[in-house]
Design a protein around this motif. Structure first.
Motif, PDB file in Angstrom:
ATOM      1  N   LEU A 152      -0.420   6.052   5.586  1.00  0.00           N
ATOM      2  CA  LEU A 152       1.021   5.430   4.208  1.00  0.00           C
ATOM      3  C   LEU A 152       1.411   7.005   4.976  1.00  0.00           C
ATOM      4  O   LEU A 152       1.250   7.515   5.144  1.00  0.00           O
ATOM      5  N   ASP A 190       0.779  -1.015   0.305  1.00  0.00           N
ATOM      6  CA  ASP A 190       0.049   0.177   0.140  1.00  0.00           C
ATOM      7  C   ASP A 190       0.648   1.416  -0.288  1.00  0.00           C
ATOM      8  O   ASP A 190       0.418   1.945  -0.119  1.00  0.00           O
ATOM      9  N   TRP A 191       2.061   1.683   0.525  1.00  0.00           N
ATOM     10  CA  TRP A 191       2.714   2.770   0.336  1.00  0.00           C
ATOM     11  C   TRP A 191       3.208   2.793  -0.318  1.00  0.00           C
ATOM     12  O   TRP A 191       3.749   1.688  -1.747  1.00  0.00           O
TER      13      TRP A 191
END
Length: 471
Positions: free
Chosen positions: A446, A122-123
């Motif tokens: 994030l 997700d990063w």
């Protein structure tokens, strides 16, 4: 369970100021050796996956920090690392002479080594690989809270390097599961509760406007109690082709609607009164007027309506409860046999958890609903008394960097390690020196990041506090 900015000032800033500029790479400050060490500690720290579970590296991280402290002048026996389940905690004692003014009770420093989970997919950058770009350091824990922990440890080693001899012991108490069930915090508080006060470097802090101008600084002197309640309805169930008058999903939906419509009474204490009064000075007219009316009368419906609609203030004026999770049914073609929901509450200091549970049951008014408190490791704690000496000292240290900005007590809407120490009678205060823009705040989110420009002033600030309070 995060490093918290001074929320009221931050909310005001985000309403009025333009987009953020990039952080700049800082020039060396007055403690270059400590600054370099703090950055090195932070980069190494981010690389340790100190997350809950079988792959937890908190013990390894604590062992690394111990090696740095011992190399920096601490006696081997004065730094201990203790395993507890899948995590660990660290205690480092900076021995004093026992000749502190007004008594030699220890000074406690609190922080945590663990971080919330992060999925690399997700990063934009790997969360456990420290990356420096445009004057920021990115990575899980870059803000919450390996940054403060690194600058504090670098400060303690710098004081050793300079030959500082405190009049009282200084104890760094680093927990290993503040983000989860706080069993290490509870263990630390059980062993160490005779201190004069505790400085929590995972709380408080400064708010920076999006134009780069400082807005104000908050010292957390209280925090709300975290509590989760599970609401449950159970039915006999049956075939979906033959609906029945009673349906667990509908019952739960009705109960949650009632809870959503209910508003707990407005409340104020010494700390929130001072914080709100200061916030009113820079707030938009409607917010400022609502604050003043609320401080004069906590039952004022118009003031409550305005403040409850403002994210930066709704958590400051009383208890809040909100549904966060639901789970119902067992098959698409069957009537639900069970429907449950989690209601998360942030409870104003001084309000018993059981009273809130009773209020929720009363608001729903349905004897078929079962409501139980979920064990989260959180406990109720009283607000710490305002200390004029601490307020004056922090104000002096902050004004050395930003002359004249407001420095006021504040209440954290979240939860931190401080609760366990306050509950045992140790006055505890969130005093992190970091100033950040709202657009840079990504704790638990994030692409977490913090400007490197905060390292140098953090060390100067910590040196001021420690050398004054511990002499």
């Amino acid at each position: 369970m995060a490093r918290r900015l001074f929320a009221a000032f931050l909310a005001t800033a985000c309403l009025t100021l333009p987009a953020a500029a990039q952080a700049q790479t800082p020039a060396p400050g007055p403690n270059p050796q400590a600054e370099a060490q703090a950055l090195d500690l932070l980069k190494h720290g981010i690389a340790f996956k100190t997350v809950e579970g079988p792959a937890n590296q908190t013990f390894d991280y604590a062992t690394y920090l111990k090696s740095e402290l011992v190399a920096g002048g601490f006696a081997e026996e004065d730094v201990t690392v203790t395993k507890l389940g899948d995590t660990a905690y660290l205690v480092a004692r900076y021995r004093g002479t026992g000749k502190a003014k007004g008594g030699a009770k220890p000074l406690y420093l609190s922080g945590h080594m663990d971080v919330v989970a992060a999925n690399p997919k997700d990063w934009e950058r790997d969360p456990f690989t420290p990356v420096i770009e445009n004057g920021y350091i990115f990575g899980r824990g870059a803000t919450d809270m390996k940054y403060d922990l690194s600058t504090m440890i670098a400060t303690l080693i710098q004081l050793k390097r300079e030959g500082f001899k405190p009049g009282r012991d200084i104890l760094l108490l680093a927990s290993g599961d503040e983000e989860t069930d706080m069993k290490t915090t509870a263990a630390l508080a059980e062993q160490y509760h005779d201190g004069e006060l505790l400085l929590n470097i995972d709380g408080g802090g400064g708010a920076m406007g999006e134009d780069g101008k400082p807005l104000g600084f908050g010292i957390d002197g209280a925090e709300k109690t975290y509590a989760d309640f599970e609401l449950t309805y159970t039915n006999a169930g049956g075939h979906s082709s033959a609906p029945r008058p009673v349906n667990a999903i509908y019952q739960l939906s009705a109960a949650l609607t009632k809870i959503g419509d209910y508003k707990f009474p407005g409340q104020v204490n010494e700390i929130t009164r001072a914080s709100l009064a200061a916030s009113a000075e820079g707030a938009p007219p409607e917010i400022a007027e609502a604050i003043r009316r609320f401080l004069a009368d906590q039952t004022d419906p118009q003031a409550l309506s305005v403040l409850r609609a403002a994210p930066g203030f709704v958590g400051q004026i009383g208890t809040t409860c909100v549904a966060t999770m639901v789970d119902a049914g067992h098959a698409r073609n069957a009537l639900p046999q069970r429907a449950t929901a989690n209601v998360n509450c942030r409870i104003f200091p001084g309000t018993p958890v059981k009273d809130v549970q009773a209020t929720l049951a009363q608001v729903v008014g349905d004897p078929e609903m079962k409501i139980v408190e979920v064990d989260t490791g959180s406990i109720a704690s009283p607000a710490s008394p305002l200390r004029p000496d601490l307020m004056a000292l922090v104000t002096k240290a902050i004004h050395a960097r930003y002359p004249g900005i407001p420095v006021v007590p504040s209440m954290a809407s979240g939860a931190s390690d401080s609760m366990h120490f306050r509950a045992r009678g140790v006055p505890s205060y969130g005093v992190s020196p970091i100033f950040m823009k709202g657009s840079d705040s990504f704790s638990h989110g994030l692409n977490e990041r913090t400007p490197l420009s905060e390292i140098s002033p953090s060390i100067v600030y910590y040196k001021t506090l420690l050398t004054t309070l511990a002499k």
